[in-house]
Motif scaffolding. Structure first.
Motif, PDB file in Angstrom:
ATOM      1  N   GLU A  45     -33.686 -14.854   9.403  1.00  0.00           N
ATOM      2  CA  GLU A  45     -34.237 -13.666  10.044  1.00  0.00           C
ATOM      3  C   GLU A  45     -33.364 -12.436   9.786  1.00  0.00           C
ATOM      4  O   GLU A  45     -33.873 -11.366   9.455  1.00  0.00           O
ATOM      5  N   LEU A  46     -32.051 -12.594   9.894  1.00  0.00           N
ATOM      6  CA  LEU A  46     -31.150 -11.467   9.654  1.00  0.00           C
ATOM      7  C   LEU A  46     -31.203 -11.024   8.200  1.00  0.00           C
ATOM      8  O   LEU A  46     -31.225  -9.820   7.907  1.00  0.00           O
ATOM      9  N   LYS A  48     -33.728 -11.269   6.234  1.00  0.00           N
ATOM     10  CA  LYS A  48     -35.019 -10.584   6.052  1.00  0.00           C
ATOM     11  C   LYS A  48     -34.929  -9.128   6.534  1.00  0.00           C
ATOM     12  O   LYS A  48     -35.387  -8.212   5.849  1.00  0.00           O
ATOM     13  N   TYR A  49     -34.335  -8.908   7.689  1.00  0.00           N
ATOM     14  CA  TYR A  49     -34.205  -7.543   8.215  1.00  0.00           C
ATOM     15  C   TYR A  49     -33.279  -6.695   7.345  1.00  0.00           C
ATOM     16  O   TYR A  49     -33.555  -5.519   7.097  1.00  0.00           O
ATOM     17  N   VAL A  52     -35.137  -5.569   4.255  1.00  0.00           N
ATOM     18  CA  VAL A  52     -36.025  -4.437   4.529  1.00  0.00           C
ATOM     19  C   VAL A  52     -35.220  -3.139   4.542  1.00  0.00           C
ATOM     20  O   VAL A  52     -35.619  -2.142   3.926  1.00  0.00           O
ATOM     21  N   TRP A  53     -34.076  -3.140   5.222  1.00  0.00           N
ATOM     22  CA  TRP A  53     -33.235  -1.938   5.260  1.00  0.00           C
ATOM     23  C   TRP A  53     -32.739  -1.579   3.859  1.00  0.00           C
ATOM     24  O   TRP A  53     -32.725  -0.405   3.482  1.00  0.00           O
ATOM     25  N   THR A 109     -42.313   3.177  15.345  1.00  0.00           N
ATOM     26  CA  THR A 109     -41.162   2.531  15.971  1.00  0.00           C
ATOM     27  C   THR A 109     -41.266   2.580  17.486  1.00  0.00           C
ATOM     28  O   THR A 109     -40.942   1.604  18.170  1.00  0.00           O
ATOM     29  N   SER A 117     -36.883  -9.632  18.522  1.00  0.00           N
ATOM     30  CA  SER A 117     -37.053 -10.542  17.387  1.00  0.00           C
ATOM     31  C   SER A 117     -36.963 -11.987  17.872  1.00  0.00           C
ATOM     32  O   SER A 117     -36.281 -12.269  18.852  1.00  0.00           O
ATOM     33  N   ILE A 124     -36.749  -5.303  17.889  1.00  0.00           N
ATOM     34  CA  ILE A 124     -37.384  -5.270  16.567  1.00  0.00           C
ATOM     35  C   ILE A 124     -37.655  -3.838  16.112  1.00  0.00           C
ATOM     36  O   ILE A 124     -37.721  -3.558  14.923  1.00  0.00           O
ATOM     37  N   VAL A 127     -34.122  -3.062  14.441  1.00  0.00           N
ATOM     38  CA  VAL A 127     -33.692  -3.884  13.303  1.00  0.00           C
ATOM     39  C   VAL A 127     -34.722  -3.953  12.178  1.00  0.00           C
ATOM     40  O   VAL A 127     -34.371  -4.311  11.060  1.00  0.00           O
ATOM     41  N   LEU A 128     -35.967  -3.608  12.446  1.00  0.00           N
ATOM     42  CA  LEU A 128     -36.988  -3.691  11.407  1.00  0.00           C
ATOM     43  C   LEU A 128     -37.708  -2.359  11.195  1.00  0.00           C
ATOM     44  O   LEU A 128     -37.661  -1.777  10.121  1.00  0.00           O
ATOM     45  N   TYR A 129     -38.353  -1.848  12.219  1.00  0.00           N
ATOM     46  CA  TYR A 129     -39.225  -0.689  12.065  1.00  0.00           C
ATOM     47  C   TYR A 129     -38.482   0.629  11.862  1.00  0.00           C
ATOM     48  O   TYR A 129     -39.016   1.555  11.267  1.00  0.00           O
TER      49      TYR A 129
END
Length: 161
Positions: A45-46, A48-49, A52-53, A109, A117, A124, A127-129
């Motif tokens: 999961e980390l 993946k985030y 994205v960044w 966001t 998450s 989330i 860390v994602l949006y």
């Protein structure tokens, strides 16, 4: 032969650190899964985030350094005195789009604020949006800077001629 030493860009250093961290996380995941028969749920999961960044901030860095993908077939057909204007319009449209994307990304966001998450239980929205509006801000600021520098360079060229 002497080579020119390039300055380290903070954004590029950040991207390099994220890449190294992703490699370390995936290596750890593989090590735990296949050698220890114990899968870690948080590493995937980390990673993946972080990916994205890295993607969004990398696109902003590519725009800033003029290494983003562009179709210059038609621009190359223009006479040299009009290429400046085509480049200016290109940067202007990207800057306007990234300004709008910043606002839309902020709204997006804010819509998911409070959602956590699954594995890490981190917000989330951060860390994602938040990667989308953050990269859009960097592109917008970089575009404004490029437009101003292009204007100054064009005026200097006109004064020389």
């Amino acid at each position: 032969m002497e080579t020119k030493k390039e300055k380290s860009n903070p954004i590029d250093l950040f991207l390099g650190a994220i890449f190294c961290l992703i490699v370390l996380l995936i290596f750890t995941q593989v090590l735990f899964r296949y050698l220890l028969n114990n899968s870690l749920n948080w590493t995937e999961e980390l990673a993946k985030y972080l990916f994205v960044w890295m993607t969004f901030i990398g696109s902003a860095s590519a725009f800033k350094d003029h290494i983003h993908i562009g179709v210059d077939f038609f621009v190359d057909l223009l006479p040299s005195q009009y290429k400046f204007y085509a480049d200016w319009i290109d940067i202007f449209l990207i800057t306007v789009f990234s300004g709008a994307a910043t606002f839309i990304g902020y709204m997006w966001t804010a819509d998911v604020w409070g959602t956590l998450s699954p594995a890490l239980e981190l917000p989330i929205s951060i860390v994602l949006y938040a990667a989308f509006p953050t990269a859009s801000i960097i592109i917008c600021v970089s575009g404004i800077r490029q437009l101003l520098v292009n204007e100054i360079n064009q005026k200097q060229e006109e004064e020389i001629l």
